[in-house]
Design a protein around this motif. Structure first.
Motif, PDB file in Angstrom:
ATOM      1  N   GLY A  69      -8.834   0.122   7.601  1.00 30.87           N
ATOM      2  CA  GLY A  69      -8.959   1.574   7.544  1.00 30.87           C
ATOM      3  C   GLY A  69      -8.457   2.049   6.194  1.00 30.87           C
ATOM      4  O   GLY A  69      -7.884   1.276   5.429  1.00 30.87           O
ATOM      5  N   THR A  70      -8.670   3.323   5.930  1.00 26.36           N
ATOM      6  CA  THR A  70      -8.265   3.835   4.619  1.00 26.36           C
ATOM      7  C   THR A  70      -6.838   4.363   4.646  1.00 26.36           C
ATOM      8  O   THR A  70      -6.335   4.805   5.674  1.00 26.36           O
ATOM      9  CB  THR A  70      -9.191   4.974   4.148  1.00 26.36           C
ATOM     10  N   CYS A  71      -6.234   4.317   3.494  1.00 22.70           N
ATOM     11  CA  CYS A  71      -4.873   4.815   3.330  1.00 22.70           C
ATOM     12  C   CYS A  71      -4.844   6.337   3.514  1.00 22.70           C
ATOM     13  O   CYS A  71      -3.891   6.883   4.064  1.00 22.70           O
ATOM     14  CB  CYS A  71      -4.383   4.419   1.946  1.00 22.70           C
ATOM     15  N   ASP A  72      -5.891   7.018   3.066  1.00 20.76           N
ATOM     16  CA  ASP A  72      -5.956   8.473   3.209  1.00 20.76           C
ATOM     17  C   ASP A  72      -6.028   8.887   4.673  1.00 20.76           C
ATOM     18  O   ASP A  72      -5.390   9.863   5.078  1.00 20.76           O
ATOM     19  CB  ASP A  72      -7.155   9.035   2.449  1.00 20.76           C
ATOM     20  N   ASP A  73      -6.803   8.151   5.476  1.00 16.68           N
ATOM     21  CA  ASP A  73      -6.874   8.444   6.912  1.00 16.68           C
ATOM     22  C   ASP A  73      -5.512   8.244   7.573  1.00 16.68           C
ATOM     23  O   ASP A  73      -5.107   9.031   8.430  1.00 16.68           O
ATOM     24  CB  ASP A  73      -7.907   7.555   7.608  1.00 16.68           C
TER      25      ASP A  73
ATOM     26  N   ALA B 263      -4.689   0.643   8.167  1.00 18.02           N
ATOM     27  CA  ALA B 263      -4.593   0.692   6.700  1.00 18.02           C
ATOM     28  C   ALA B 263      -3.858  -0.528   6.165  1.00 18.02           C
ATOM     29  O   ALA B 263      -4.242  -1.096   5.139  1.00 18.02           O
ATOM     30  CB  ALA B 263      -3.888   1.972   6.263  1.00 18.02           C
TER      31      ALA B 263
ATOM     32  N   THR C 274       0.841  -1.185   0.000  1.00 21.50           N
ATOM     33  CA  THR C 274       0.000   0.000   0.000  1.00 21.50           C
ATOM     34  C   THR C 274       0.884   1.245   0.000  1.00 21.50           C
ATOM     35  O   THR C 274       1.737   1.400   0.862  1.00 21.50           O
ATOM     36  CB  THR C 274      -0.910   0.012   1.244  1.00 21.50           C
TER      37      THR C 274
ATOM     38  N   TRP D  64       1.059   5.701  -0.873  1.00 19.92           N
ATOM     39  CA  TRP D  64       0.329   6.947  -1.066  1.00 19.92           C
ATOM     40  C   TRP D  64       0.656   7.533  -2.423  1.00 19.92           C
ATOM     41  O   TRP D  64       1.746   7.347  -2.953  1.00 19.92           O
ATOM     42  CB  TRP D  64       0.713   7.945   0.027  1.00 19.92           C
TER      43      TRP D  64
ATOM     44  N   ARG E 284      -6.040  -3.420   6.115  1.00 23.20           N
ATOM     45  CA  ARG E 284      -7.239  -3.134   5.308  1.00 23.20           C
ATOM     46  C   ARG E 284      -8.486  -2.949   6.174  1.00 23.20           C
ATOM     47  O   ARG E 284      -9.600  -3.249   5.759  1.00 23.20           O
ATOM     48  CB  ARG E 284      -7.471  -4.204   4.255  1.00 23.20           C
TER      49      ARG E 284
ATOM     50  N   ARG F  46      -3.861   4.212  12.934  1.00 20.68           N
ATOM     51  CA  ARG F  46      -4.452   4.323  11.594  1.00 20.68           C
ATOM     52  C   ARG F  46      -3.560   3.710  10.522  1.00 20.68           C
ATOM     53  O   ARG F  46      -4.062   3.144   9.548  1.00 20.68           O
ATOM     54  CB  ARG F  46      -4.771   5.775  11.289  1.00 20.68           C
TER      55      ARG F  46
END
Length: 86
Positions: free
Chosen positions: A66-70, A61, A11, A13, A64, A57
């Motif tokens: 939580g979100t990568c953006d968070d 992420a 994962t 960004w 999976r 967080r």
């Protein structure tokens, strides 16, 4: 009580976060795995609420849950608070 935690270490960004290390070097953090490593290696005398939230967080992420953006937003908040955001 051996549980297996599935983690996605691929994962990343879209935009890396640049941070200053303890010796002044600048590092590009490209995802929650690198952010979690950076948070664990950060030389702070205590873990603030933002620091703990960012760790949580980033781990979510990777699992999976939580979100990568968070995770990225929480990481940016934590490194800004510590003064290492470039």
């Amino acid at each position: 009580m051996s549980d297996v935690i599935l983690v996605d270490f691929q994962t990343v960004w879209r935009v890396p976060v640049f941070v200053r290390g303890t010796e002044g070097q600048i590092a590009a953090i490209r995802g929650p795995e690198g952010a979690l490593r950076n948070l664990n290696e950060m030389g702070v005398s205590y873990e603030s609420t933002l620091h703990r939230a960012a760790k949580s967080r980033c781990l979510a992420a990777l699992k999976r849950a939580g979100t990568c953006d968070d995770a990225r937003d929480a990481f940016v908040d934590a490194v800004f608070e510590s003064g290492s955001l470039v």
